[in-house]
Design a protein around this motif. Structure first.
Motif: not given
Length: 74
Positions: A8, A12-13, A15, A19, A46, A49
């Motif tokens: 992501g 980004s947090e 996952i 999600d 990017r 994740l």
């Protein structure tokens, strides 16, 4: 065996399971290839994740970063 690399945008947090169902991923044949792809993703701005493998392997973004920093990946 396959490994899926989810990524992501920076910031980004982590996952969640919900999600993950909606995210695109890159599927690769080995953990080494998955880590190479994660490095490629990082170089493109990017953030990798999550890496999940059919064998039960699960690496969150912190584990991925630690692994990429601990070894030389070209």
């Amino acid at each position: 065996m396959t490994f899926r690399v989810y990524s992501g945008p920076r910031g980004s947090e982590d996952i969640s399971a919900a999600d993950k169902e909606q995210m695109l991923f890159k599927e690769l044949g080995s953990l080494d290839d998955a880590l190479l792809w994660a490095r490629f993703v990082e170089k493109r701005g990017r953030i990798p994740l999550l890496i999940e493998g059919d064998d039960g392997t699960r690496m969150d973004r912190r584990s991925i970063v630690h692994s990429l920093r601990a070894r030389v990946v070209t």
